[in-house]
Design a protein around this motif. Structure first.
Motif, short mmCIF file in Angstrom:
data_model
loop_
_atom_site.label_atom_id
_atom_site.label_comp_id
_atom_site.label_asym_id
_atom_site.label_seq_id
_atom_site.Cartn_x
_atom_site.Cartn_y
_atom_site.Cartn_z
N THR A 59 3.94 -9.07 -7.42
CA THR A 59 3.64 -8.53 -6.09
C THR A 59 2.15 -8.25 -6.05
OG1 THR A 59 5.81 -7.51 -5.80
CG2 THR A 59 3.98 -6.59 -4.53
N ARG A 60 1.45 -8.93 -5.14
CA ARG A 60 0.01 -8.72 -5.03
C ARG A 60 -0.23 -7.58 -4.04
NH1 ARG A 60 -4.58 -11.28 -6.42
NH2 ARG A 60 -3.40 -13.03 -7.23
N LEU A 61 -0.69 -6.47 -4.56
CA LEU A 61 -0.96 -5.28 -3.75
C LEU A 61 -2.44 -5.20 -3.45
CD1 LEU A 61 -0.23 -2.49 -2.51
CD2 LEU A 61 -0.56 -1.53 -4.80
N THR A 62 -2.77 -5.11 -2.17
CA THR A 62 -4.17 -4.94 -1.75
C THR A 62 -4.26 -3.65 -0.96
OG1 THR A 62 -4.46 -7.33 -1.61
CG2 THR A 62 -6.10 -5.96 -0.50
N VAL A 63 -5.10 -2.75 -1.43
CA VAL A 63 -5.31 -1.48 -0.75
C VAL A 63 -6.67 -1.51 -0.08
CG1 VAL A 63 -5.40 1.03 -1.01
CG2 VAL A 63 -3.92 -0.32 -2.50
N THR A 64 -6.68 -1.28 1.22
CA THR A 64 -7.95 -1.35 1.98
C THR A 64 -8.41 0.03 2.44
OG1 THR A 64 -6.76 -1.67 4.06
CG2 THR A 64 -7.34 -3.64 2.81
N LEU A 71 -7.85 2.61 -3.78
CA LEU A 71 -8.43 1.26 -3.87
C LEU A 71 -8.18 0.65 -5.25
CD1 LEU A 71 -11.88 1.75 -2.08
CD2 LEU A 71 -9.83 0.63 -1.17
N GLY A 72 -8.27 1.49 -6.28
CA GLY A 72 -8.10 1.00 -7.65
C GLY A 72 -6.69 0.57 -7.98
N ASP A 73 -5.76 0.82 -7.09
CA ASP A 73 -4.38 0.38 -7.33
C ASP A 73 -4.19 -1.08 -6.97
OD1 ASP A 73 -3.14 3.53 -5.99
OD2 ASP A 73 -3.75 3.01 -8.03
#
Lengths: 111, 113
Positions: free
Chosen positions: A106-111, A83-85
């Protein structure tokens, strides 16, 4: 012509997955960088390559691995995403020690 | 460790006014650079000032550098709504063999029409 390009622009993925972000520059620069910008807009250097050789490796988890197949490309592979990435990752390039040219991020969203 | 610290964190002005942002840093530098970031975009280089320079101009931008106080300022004159963005200072520290920029947290500038 785009000077520094990154793909993808957006990346949404689940925890534990492995993903890659690609970066290409057509400026003929010798040095390329990866930065991470957090939600508070703080921008921090992660890696730097000069002529395909790693020269800066800040305190970054081993899950992050940069790869430079040639001096125009610097890719970032991330294993076991957490998540913290979640952040915006910017690629940049420069020649000598002068100004850096940034990609669009690059917008990275980790769910 | 973080090198540059911008002040103020946010600034709101009217079109036509001047905007001044300050940056302080901690170690000796080769040069100091200012970048602009529009919302959702990458950073764009504005101006570079070397450690042996005290002032530099570029269009409506004026940058000063005081190495004795380890501080710099960016002045944008006659601001326009299009100047609305975040502004970052970045320092290139002495001793690094390659360009190693350390960025501050930025000043968010809002210029209202």
């Amino acid at each position: 012509d785009t000077a520094v390009s990154q793909t993808p622009k957006y990346l949404v993925t689940q925890m534990g997955n492995d993903k890659s972000i690609k970066c290409e520059q057509n400026l003929g620069h010798d040095t390329m960088y990866w930065y991470k910008q957090d939600s508070k807009k703080f921008l921090k250097i992660m890696f730097s390559y000069n002529n395909k050789e790693l020269i800066i490796n800040e305190t970054v988890p081993n899950r992050f691995s940069p790869k430079s197949p040639d001096k125009a490309h610097l890719n970032l592979h991330i294993n076991s995403l957490e998540l913290g990435d979640s952040a915006v990752y910017f690629c940049a390039s420069s020649q000598d020690t002068y100004e850096q040219y940034f990609g669009p991020g690059t917008r990275l969203t980790v769910t | 460790s973080q090198q540059g610290e911008e002040d103020p964190q946010a600034l709101s002005i009217q079109e036509g006014e001047n905007a001044t942002m300050n940056c302080s840093y901690k170690t000796s530098i080769n040069n100091l650079q200012w970048y602009r970031q529009n919302s959702g975009r990458g950073l764009v280089h504005l101006i570079l000032i070397r450690s042996n320079e005290r002032e530099k101009h570029s269009g409506r931008l004026r940058v000063t550098l005081d190495t004795s106080k380890k501080s710099s300022s960016l002045l944008i004159t006659a601001s326009r709504a299009a100047d609305t963005a975040s502004y970052f200072c970045a320092t290139d520290a002495i001793g690094s063999g390659y360009s190693t920029l350390t960025f501050g947290k930025g000043t968010m500038l809002l210029v209202s029409p």
